[in-house]
Design a protein around this motif. Sequence first.
Motif, short mmCIF file in Angstrom:
data_model
loop_
_atom_site.label_atom_id
_atom_site.label_comp_id
_atom_site.label_asym_id
_atom_site.label_seq_id
_atom_site.Cartn_x
_atom_site.Cartn_y
_atom_site.Cartn_z
N LYS A 190 0.85 -1.15 -0.22
CA LYS A 190 0.05 0.03 -0.12
C LYS A 190 0.95 1.21 -0.06
O LYS A 190 0.64 2.33 -0.76
CB LYS A 190 -0.88 -0.09 1.34
CG LYS A 190 -2.18 -0.83 1.05
CD LYS A 190 -3.24 -0.24 2.14
CE LYS A 190 -3.10 -1.14 3.48
NZ LYS A 190 -4.12 -0.98 4.34
N GLY A 191 1.98 1.29 0.84
CA GLY A 191 2.84 2.13 0.83
C GLY A 191 3.26 2.64 -0.51
O GLY A 191 3.37 3.88 -1.26
N GLY A 192 3.75 1.68 -1.54
CA GLY A 192 4.26 1.84 -2.86
C GLY A 192 3.18 2.27 -3.66
O GLY A 192 3.34 3.38 -4.29
N SER A 193 2.12 1.71 -3.46
CA SER A 193 0.77 2.16 -4.26
C SER A 193 0.46 3.58 -4.29
O SER A 193 0.20 4.48 -5.13
CB SER A 193 -0.24 0.97 -4.14
OG SER A 193 0.00 -0.21 -4.41
N ALA A 194 0.35 4.02 -2.85
CA ALA A 194 -0.07 5.21 -2.56
C ALA A 194 1.00 6.07 -3.14
O ALA A 194 0.56 7.57 -3.57
CB ALA A 194 -0.59 5.51 -0.96
N THR A 195 2.19 6.05 -2.78
CA THR A 195 3.16 6.91 -3.28
C THR A 195 2.96 7.05 -4.96
O THR A 195 3.07 8.07 -5.46
CB THR A 195 4.40 6.17 -3.09
OG1 THR A 195 5.06 5.99 -1.88
CG2 THR A 195 5.69 7.01 -3.81
N LYS A 196 2.60 5.96 -5.71
CA LYS A 196 2.51 6.14 -7.20
C LYS A 196 1.17 6.97 -7.36
O LYS A 196 1.44 7.82 -8.28
CB LYS A 196 2.53 4.86 -7.53
CG LYS A 196 2.18 4.83 -9.05
CD LYS A 196 2.53 3.43 -9.94
CE LYS A 196 2.10 3.59 -11.61
NZ LYS A 196 2.77 4.81 -12.14
N ILE A 197 0.33 6.94 -6.69
CA ILE A 197 -0.96 7.62 -6.95
C ILE A 197 -0.75 8.82 -6.75
O ILE A 197 -1.14 9.70 -7.68
CB ILE A 197 -2.30 6.97 -5.97
CG1 ILE A 197 -2.49 5.67 -6.62
CG2 ILE A 197 -3.27 7.83 -6.18
CD1 ILE A 197 -3.47 4.75 -5.62
N LEU A 198 -0.16 9.36 -5.62
CA LEU A 198 -0.14 10.83 -5.40
C LEU A 198 0.85 11.45 -6.18
O LEU A 198 0.74 12.69 -6.83
CB LEU A 198 0.51 10.84 -3.81
CG LEU A 198 -0.61 10.33 -2.75
CD1 LEU A 198 0.27 10.30 -1.44
CD2 LEU A 198 -1.77 11.25 -2.74
N LEU A 199 1.84 10.77 -6.66
CA LEU A 199 3.02 11.42 -7.51
C LEU A 199 2.63 11.36 -8.90
O LEU A 199 3.12 12.20 -9.82
CB LEU A 199 4.49 10.69 -7.37
CG LEU A 199 4.89 11.09 -5.80
CD1 LEU A 199 6.37 10.49 -5.66
CD2 LEU A 199 4.97 12.51 -5.29
N ASP A 200 1.77 10.24 -9.28
CA ASP A 200 1.34 10.33 -10.82
C ASP A 200 0.39 11.60 -10.94
O ASP A 200 0.50 12.16 -11.97
CB ASP A 200 0.56 9.13 -11.03
CG ASP A 200 1.51 7.94 -11.54
OD1 ASP A 200 2.77 8.13 -11.85
OD2 ASP A 200 1.01 6.94 -11.47
N VAL A 201 -0.57 11.66 -9.86
CA VAL A 201 -1.35 12.87 -9.93
C VAL A 201 -0.71 14.22 -9.99
O VAL A 201 -1.03 15.26 -10.62
CB VAL A 201 -2.64 12.86 -8.80
CG1 VAL A 201 -3.35 14.00 -8.71
CG2 VAL A 201 -3.41 11.38 -8.88
N VAL A 202 0.39 14.36 -9.11
CA VAL A 202 1.17 15.56 -9.00
C VAL A 202 1.64 15.97 -10.41
O VAL A 202 1.47 16.99 -11.06
CB VAL A 202 2.31 15.67 -8.02
CG1 VAL A 202 3.17 16.67 -8.10
CG2 VAL A 202 1.76 15.81 -6.55
N LEU A 203 2.47 14.92 -10.90
CA LEU A 203 3.32 15.16 -12.17
C LEU A 203 2.28 15.30 -13.46
O LEU A 203 2.63 16.05 -14.29
CB LEU A 203 4.26 14.14 -12.38
CG LEU A 203 5.47 14.04 -11.30
CD1 LEU A 203 6.29 12.82 -11.47
CD2 LEU A 203 5.92 15.25 -10.90
N SER A 204 1.23 14.49 -13.48
CA SER A 204 0.29 14.40 -14.54
C SER A 204 -0.50 15.73 -14.73
O SER A 204 -0.51 16.39 -15.43
CB SER A 204 -0.79 13.51 -14.45
OG SER A 204 0.09 12.03 -14.74
N ALA A 205 -0.86 16.40 -13.37
CA ALA A 205 -1.35 17.62 -13.34
C ALA A 205 -0.41 18.53 -13.86
O ALA A 205 -1.09 19.76 -14.56
CB ALA A 205 -2.01 18.03 -11.88
N ALA A 206 0.69 18.81 -13.62
CA ALA A 206 1.54 19.77 -14.07
C ALA A 206 1.67 19.53 -15.33
O ALA A 206 1.97 20.64 -16.08
CB ALA A 206 2.99 19.32 -13.12
N HIS A 207 1.97 18.49 -15.93
CA HIS A 207 2.07 18.27 -17.58
C HIS A 207 0.85 18.88 -18.18
O HIS A 207 1.02 19.50 -19.29
CB HIS A 207 2.23 16.88 -17.80
CG HIS A 207 3.70 16.38 -17.51
ND1 HIS A 207 4.49 15.68 -18.63
CD2 HIS A 207 4.63 16.65 -16.51
CE1 HIS A 207 5.69 15.35 -18.06
NE2 HIS A 207 5.76 15.85 -16.84
N ALA A 208 -0.28 18.47 -17.74
CA ALA A 208 -1.53 18.99 -18.28
C ALA A 208 -1.70 20.40 -18.45
O ALA A 208 -1.97 21.10 -19.34
CB ALA A 208 -2.68 18.34 -17.67
#
Length: 601
Positions: free
Chosen positions: A257-275
């Motif tokens: 879960k720690g790894g999954s939540a890390t990926k979720i949070l940072l994917d959202v951060v970086l994807s939003a910045a790219h968009a």
Amino acid sequence: MARAEQISCLSTMCEWESPDYEPTLPVSEKSNPLTRNIDRASANCIVRTLQACDAQMFQEEPTYQVQRVLSDQVVKTVMEVAKRVELILKQDPQDSLVVLSGCGTSGRLAFLMASGFNRELRKLNHSSVYSYIIAGGDRALLSSQEAPEDDPRSGMLSLKKVCEGKRRVLFIGISCGLSAPFVAGQLDFCLQHPEVFTPVLVGFNPTHQAKDDPIPGCKFTFRSVVQRMQELAKSQMAFLINPTVGPEAISGSSRMKGGSATKILLDVVLSAAHAATFTNTPITYEGILQHMRAYEQTLDITYAQSEGIAALVQAAGQSLCCGRRVCYLGWGSLAVLGLIDASECNPTFGADYEDVRGFVSGGYRNLNNNQGPLTSLGPQFCIAHEDFLLLVLPYLSDQDTVLLIYTHSDDVSEVVKLAREVREKTSNLHAVYHHTDGDIAAAAKQGDINKLCLSTLKITWPTPASGSSLHMWELSTKLVLNAVSTGAHILKGKVYQNHMIDVQVTNSKLYRRATRLLQKLSGHPESACEEALLKAIYRVDKLTLDITSSDMTTHTLTARNRTKVVPLALVCLLTGCSLSEAESHLEQQPIIREAVEAWLS
């Protein structure tokens, strides 16, 4: 599920949230009430239980006030960090950098995301702005390097080197338990240089549970660094993203879960910045929340295939139980997740590197890691499909499990070719692939692979493929592979109740975790448990003065060359037998719970 079962499950899910539940442990180290007897579970039950544990990531805020993934403050902080990434994307890349850093799984995910988002930038003819740091260097991408996690100076120096000459750096340090000295050293360095660095901490404990043990050679603890960041967060000069996601299915196994939540949070951060940068999509609270909800749906889509996942768990478990191996053959970024999952089995379950291995189409050419090819370090660093064909395939049998991992956009003819070569050695071949609903061309190509494979896990996605979709496919693949490797090792007897009983005691965190685990499972006082642990590390029935006067670093260095340290200590504590008797007993009965029960009966 019947209503009575739903109520019972909900009650169990909420039990860990009580302040009276294992009160001395941080959330990330607590045992999960849902998985108390997972070591006795069938493959189907293991997968259903893992699904329930993963669902805890998106639970609403409980009565006991702690932040959750979808909490208002977490969404707001994610939004602000995304805006900081957007600023860097719009500036001169010669002057600016986003650094993602962590130890173990956190560092591997830092690599996955930095390389993935840099790849997206290159497609847009934009210079790379992301760098990754992993404790222990690139060899830690593929094998356990736990000791460097304890070295704050190494963390600081690695950050300083990466950021040399940069005028603006957004540093994202990942430490699931808010505990890694390596990351604490980096955050402290950032705080000393606010003119260049904006530090972001990602973890999954409340701040008051950050580790407060002294760090040798330092005037700070992880908690004191967190407290300084909390003050700076009031003026947005630092950021903390630390929702709780509940205890891990296997206690302390933050790769899940720690790894999954890390990926979720940072994917959202970086994807939003790219968009925001490339499609002029504003970064808004609603947009961030909607994106995070989409990841919640990713869990539902993945676990809709629970029967197929359970079949893979069963196959992999049978392979490990008879001393054979599990191989992941992957394409693209999904292959990297196979490498990551395989690399975690040694420190988590005491597995040999041959037990679970990952291989990547294109090898290091497609991996794009900082240090390039690592094949000179030994066979476990040979990761290309060609290496599999040369070093592994000739020795396969039907007792080995091989798993193909790909998407409909990969070269399916290449998948078919490799599948045919594998089938000449073993019929125990399976596939996991992702495709979008209505893709008729991909379905036609898939027919040949279906004929070659014993089972095919087809994960169907409702929206057209996009960059964002790929990140969700990555998370889905992570969930499947975590279930396969965890479930297989449970079936092999590498878990006692819901604890990593064969964990490698190779750094201070794992030494303390092993001592706590022995205390909990045996009921003996801490001093007796540490004594039993040291006897198992040094393979003696009586401790010498040299041993007892040595520091923890010496103990963990010695433990690196030992196997079954915690199981031996536990059997000795529970039965009163000698170390040699415990060794003999575990050779006859490697499943710890059954070994203890057989001895006591």
